[in-house]
Write a protein that holds these residues in place. Structure first.
Motif, short mmCIF file in Angstrom:
data_model
loop_
_atom_site.label_atom_id
_atom_site.label_comp_id
_atom_site.label_asym_id
_atom_site.label_seq_id
_atom_site.Cartn_x
_atom_site.Cartn_y
_atom_site.Cartn_z
N ALA A 234 0.83 -1.21 0.00
CA ALA A 234 0.00 0.00 0.00
C ALA A 234 0.86 1.25 0.00
N VAL A 235 1.90 1.27 0.81
CA VAL A 235 2.80 2.42 0.84
C VAL A 235 3.48 2.60 -0.50
N ALA A 236 3.87 1.49 -1.12
CA ALA A 236 4.65 1.54 -2.37
C ALA A 236 3.81 1.88 -3.59
N GLN A 237 2.50 1.76 -3.53
CA GLN A 237 1.69 1.83 -4.75
C GLN A 237 1.66 3.20 -5.40
N GLY A 238 2.11 4.23 -4.70
CA GLY A 238 2.16 5.56 -5.30
C GLY A 238 3.43 5.84 -6.06
N SER A 239 4.39 4.92 -6.04
CA SER A 239 5.70 5.13 -6.66
C SER A 239 5.90 4.22 -7.86
N VAL A 240 6.70 4.67 -8.81
CA VAL A 240 7.08 3.80 -9.94
C VAL A 240 8.14 2.80 -9.51
N GLU A 241 8.78 3.06 -8.36
CA GLU A 241 9.79 2.14 -7.85
C GLU A 241 9.11 1.02 -7.07
N GLU A 242 9.46 -0.21 -7.36
CA GLU A 242 8.86 -1.34 -6.67
C GLU A 242 9.44 -1.51 -5.26
N PRO A 243 8.65 -2.03 -4.33
CA PRO A 243 9.16 -2.29 -2.98
C PRO A 243 10.01 -3.56 -2.96
N ARG A 244 10.75 -3.71 -1.90
CA ARG A 244 11.53 -4.93 -1.66
C ARG A 244 11.47 -5.27 -0.18
N PHE A 245 11.50 -6.56 0.11
CA PHE A 245 11.59 -7.04 1.48
C PHE A 245 12.87 -7.86 1.57
N ILE A 246 13.74 -7.47 2.49
CA ILE A 246 15.10 -8.01 2.57
C ILE A 246 15.26 -8.82 3.85
N ILE A 247 15.80 -10.03 3.73
CA ILE A 247 16.05 -10.88 4.90
C ILE A 247 17.52 -11.29 4.88
N LEU A 248 18.26 -10.87 5.89
CA LEU A 248 19.65 -11.27 6.07
C LEU A 248 19.72 -12.19 7.29
N GLU A 249 20.47 -13.27 7.16
CA GLU A 249 20.50 -14.24 8.26
C GLU A 249 21.92 -14.67 8.58
N TYR A 250 22.25 -14.57 9.86
CA TYR A 250 23.52 -15.11 10.38
C TYR A 250 23.19 -16.26 11.32
N THR A 251 23.79 -17.42 11.06
CA THR A 251 23.57 -18.59 11.90
C THR A 251 24.92 -19.11 12.39
N PRO A 252 25.14 -19.13 13.69
CA PRO A 252 26.42 -19.62 14.22
C PRO A 252 26.50 -21.14 14.12
N ASP A 253 27.70 -21.64 14.31
CA ASP A 253 27.88 -23.09 14.34
C ASP A 253 27.20 -23.68 15.56
N GLY A 254 26.81 -24.93 15.46
CA GLY A 254 26.18 -25.60 16.59
C GLY A 254 24.67 -25.46 16.56
N GLU A 255 24.03 -25.91 17.63
CA GLU A 255 22.57 -25.90 17.71
C GLU A 255 22.11 -25.27 19.02
N GLY A 256 20.86 -24.87 19.02
CA GLY A 256 20.22 -24.41 20.25
C GLY A 256 20.42 -22.95 20.59
N GLN A 257 20.98 -22.16 19.67
CA GLN A 257 21.19 -20.75 19.98
C GLN A 257 19.87 -19.97 19.91
N ASP A 258 19.79 -18.93 20.74
CA ASP A 258 18.65 -18.02 20.67
C ASP A 258 18.63 -17.30 19.33
#
Length: 495
Positions: A234-258
């Motif tokens: 809805a916010v993007a619909q007034g612009s000729v520029e398309e929106p983007r949703f960006i997901i960056l993920e860092y995962t440490p070695d091992g298991e069980g981290q918060d």
């Protein structure tokens, strides 16, 4: 600027200047300072006795060595009183010294490190030096500009022996990594909107992911429509520029981290939409993606520092433009999580894109979510350009954010988010409205976001006053400050 650590004394060091910290208490001389004083025949004490230099914090004084040592100059750097000496004071003193050296047109400097210096202070000196020298000259074509010619190219920390060298090198490396994340955030925020569209911001994030060892996923307009990111669209619909949703993920070695989720508002330019802003200062609305810039800068540093916690960076990117297709005051949209929103003011668009982002964050089952947004001008009325307004739903997470803020001197001040404020964002025709019913504008923004940050601990940082225009610090220049990068990295590392 290149920063290195070297074992050895100052006397034979071939450099343009030896910089040395001086406390305001004339009875306390570090060993390196005593040695320099002896080499110069007592000239430091003479200058201080005359009152020409007292060691006051963020002051400097130049001395010329006349061949007494290899370096032709010594720069005395005021550290202030011993009992007031903190990492922040060192950061500011280092920034002030770095600027003074650069502005003299010098290209190399060396600093003898006293045995009393802690790793935290070395890291602070590294950060302050690098951050103070920042300039955004990408779009300047005048190659004869004197300011562009002046460049401090190298800084050498001189240590007494190999035993402490490794410790100092580690502190320098950490300071470089965090400073570079902050510089990245500044560069992103300072870019004009025609050079940094939502698509280009996503491409920058992808490049950061590749260099920092992060996973990256980008949702284009078609994917956003498929997944139901209706408020972002809805916010993007007034612009000729398309929106983007960006997901960056860092995962440490091992298991069980918060898992911790960092959410950034990425409005690459904000006109206010149909609720058009006034023309004065609108050019500064290129900075309305400073929350996104902070998250990208922090994720770069996190990928390199490798803390033992999983970190997800989430950014909702769009322009907010007025046109025949723009969302209108009075329109009702449905968020990613299913809540309906009555849009009473299209200039309150940041909270709309964050509504989808906060809804998306729930799937990670996070132990903490922190969002950063240039959300309200009201926070500047409240806190000026000194601190971000902090609101949240979890005392433990808020305590962690406050602790990180104290350590990094990226100040926050908690504002109340009592249930009483919920009444102000209730809509007559939808679940919630995107502005309050008058007064407490910053808190009203937090009360709105709270409706979409359900099921996990959450803190909102309104950085409208700290993202740019900060004054009074030697290592923060005009324009974008990069606020939030150091705080977020500290938060994650302390987790």
């Amino acid at each position: 600027m290149n920063i290195t650590v070297k074992t050895g004394g100052f006397a034979q060091e071939q450099t343009d200047v030896i910089a040395i910290g001086v406390l305001e208490n004339p009875d306390f001389y570090s060993a390196p300072l005593q040695n320099i004083e002896q080499a110069l025949g007592g000239r430091i004490r003479e200058v201080m006795n005359l009152g020409d230099f007292t060691g006051k914090h963020k002051t400097t004084s130049w001395l010329y060595t006349n061949g007494a040592i290899a370096a032709p100059r010594v720069l005395l750097v005021g550290l202030g009183e011993y009992h007031d000496l903190t990492a922040e004071k060192v950061r500011e003193a280092a920034g002030n010294a770095a600027r003074a050296i650069r502005d003299m047109g010098l290209s190399t400097a060396a600093i003898p490190i006293p045995i009393e210096a802690t790793p935290e202070m070395i890291q602070a000196a590294t950060e302050g030096s690098l951050l103070a020298l920042y300039q955004f000259n990408e779009h300047k074509t005048n190659t004869d500009d004197d300011d562009k010619k002046k460049k401090l190219e190298s800084l050498t920390f001189l240590v007494e022996n190999e035993q402490i060298k490794a410790t100092i090198e580690g502190a320098v490396a950490r300071g470089k990594t965090i400073a570079n994340g902050t510089l990245l955030a500044r560069d992103l925020s300072n870019q004009p909107a025609n050079y940094l569209t939502p698509t280009q911001l996503a491409e920058k994030a992808q490049t950061v992911a590749e260099t920092a060892g992060l996973d990256c996923e980008i949702f284009d307009k078609a994917t956003l429509e498929e997944k139901g990111f209706r408020t972002l669209l809805a916010v993007a619909q007034g612009s000729v520029e398309e929106p983007r949703f960006i997901i960056l993920e860092y995962t440490p070695d091992g298991e069980g981290q918060d898992t911790v989720v960092l959410v950034g508002k990425g409005i690459t330019f904000d006109t206010g939409g149909i609720s058009l802003k006034g023309g004065g200062g609108m050019h500064e609305m290129k900075h309305d993606m400073s929350g996104a810039a902070a998250v990208i800068g922090a994720m770069q540093a996190i990928g390199q520092l490798k803390p033992n916690v999983r970190v997800i960076g989430v950014i909702a990117a769009s322009e907010n433009m007025p046109s025949g297709t723009a969302v209108k005051p009075g329109d009702v949209v449905t968020s990613y999580g299913g809540k309906t929103i009555e849009i009473l003011n299209t200039d309150a668009e940041g909270r709309l894109v964050l509504a989808d982002a906060l809804g998306w964050a729930a799937q990670y089952n996070p132990k903490g979510v922190v969002d950063l947004a240039t959300l309200t001008g009201a926070v500047i009325t409240c806190l000026g350009h000194i601190a971000a307004g902090a609101m949240g739903t979890d005392e433990e997470l808020m305590s962690k954010v406050k602790s990180a803020a104290v350590k990094t001197h990226e100040r926050v001040w908690e504002l109340p988010l009592w249930d009483d404020y919920d009444e102000g964002v209730k809509s007559k025709i939808a679940d919630v409205q995107n502005i309050g019913d008058g007064g407490a504008g910053t808190i009203a923004g937090g009360a709105f976001l709270k409706k979409f940050a359900e099921g996990y601990p959450w803190v909102h940082l309104d950085i409208a006053g700290t993202a740019w225009g900060m004054k009074g610090s030697s290592y923060i220049p005009e324009g974008a400050s990069g606020y939030g990068v150091r705080l977020l990295v500290q938060l994650v590392e302390d987790w």
